[in-house]
Design a protein around this motif. Sequence first.
Motif, PDB file in Angstrom:
ATOM      1  N   TRP A 285      35.299  41.165  34.115  1.00 25.89           N
ATOM      2  CA  TRP A 285      35.572  42.108  35.203  1.00 25.89           C
ATOM      3  C   TRP A 285      36.648  41.607  36.174  1.00 25.89           C
ATOM      4  N   ASP A 287      39.291  40.008  35.740  1.00 25.71           N
ATOM      5  CA  ASP A 287      40.690  40.161  35.351  1.00 25.71           C
ATOM      6  C   ASP A 287      40.971  41.564  34.832  1.00 25.71           C
ATOM      7  N   ASP A 288      40.181  42.506  35.293  1.00 25.43           N
ATOM      8  CA  ASP A 288      40.342  43.901  34.886  1.00 25.43           C
ATOM      9  C   ASP A 288      40.633  44.705  36.161  1.00 25.43           C
ATOM     10  N   ARG A 291      38.333  47.567  37.200  1.00 23.44           N
ATOM     11  CA  ARG A 291      37.010  47.146  37.655  1.00 23.44           C
ATOM     12  C   ARG A 291      37.085  46.474  39.024  1.00 23.44           C
TER      13      ARG A 291
END
Length: 298
Positions: A285, A287-288, A291
């Motif tokens: 999450w 590195d998204d 998100r």
Amino acid sequence: AAEPAGPQRCGFIAIVGKPNVGKSTLLNALVGAKVSITSRKAQTTRHRITGIRTEGATQFVFVDTPGYQTRHGNALNRALNKAVLGTVGDVDLLLFVVEAGRFDLADAKVLALLPPNVPVILVANKLDRVHRRVEIAPWLRSMQERYPFAEFFPMSAKQPRDVQRLLALCERYLPEQPWMYEADDLTDRSERFLAGELVREKLFRLTGDELPYTSTVVVDRFEQEGELRRIAATIIVERESHKGIVIGEKGERLKRIGTETRQELEREWGGKVFLELWVKVRSGWSDDEARVRAYGYE
Ligand code: GDP
Ligand code: K
Ligand code: MG
């Protein structure tokens, strides 16, 4: 506080520096109330937090910021650094916090980000931790020779007298203009936000070193019925093994996180709190981008 007769003074003061130098501790001390969570771990502060103090004719609007990260470059870190950069240009005064007697590359990198047109007070914090006080004077002199700060202020955020003196110093930099908040406002953040932050604070304080970077908290529900608040929140981690760490043996750790959060919220609000905590794994999450945004990071 009753409004005084003289002209009102009001301005923004941002608190910046590398992680863990004591920015949030200083914010709370300056405001005189806990509005920002603190821990001995980097990445505790993940939002711009406004703390307001109104005294006499003056309203101080302090802005706590995440510690500027020069190491991991994931989506979360980028969002945190953006929050810092989006704050520093738009204030009346900057408190650039370092640890007394130290100035390293990470401090220098933060300093390089500060805009040239805003006055900066160098706050040399944690003076109480310096054992050889005699070494502070030459260190301060060398800082004065190297950098054109408006003020040089050695102090401890845990020493109320120092905090009072810093407040008086800040006041001189604030323009005459009408207050932006009510005299008894302490923050612009909601109770719902504070609840999520306190869960994260207990999580950080009650777990080891690896977890903080990979965890966050989302408040799923916040309802108030009279003096009772019902809160449901989810602790999000990146790995199944981290979920085990948060829950602890026989659920002990999660229970303790919940109890400590609830007790502090009840003290703060003076009413009963029902707190339900869940733990979920969302690998990757942090590195998204989507998100990171969905979890409330700017
Ligand atoms: P931030 O990451 O810069 O916001 O730092 P925090 O406010 O979270 O503080 C980091 C750690 O330093 C915490 O454990 C604080 O209790 C501690 N700390 C902050 N200010 C002082 C101080 O003046 N003296 C001492 N001894 N510890 C401090
Ligand atoms: K910290
Ligand atoms: Mg902080």
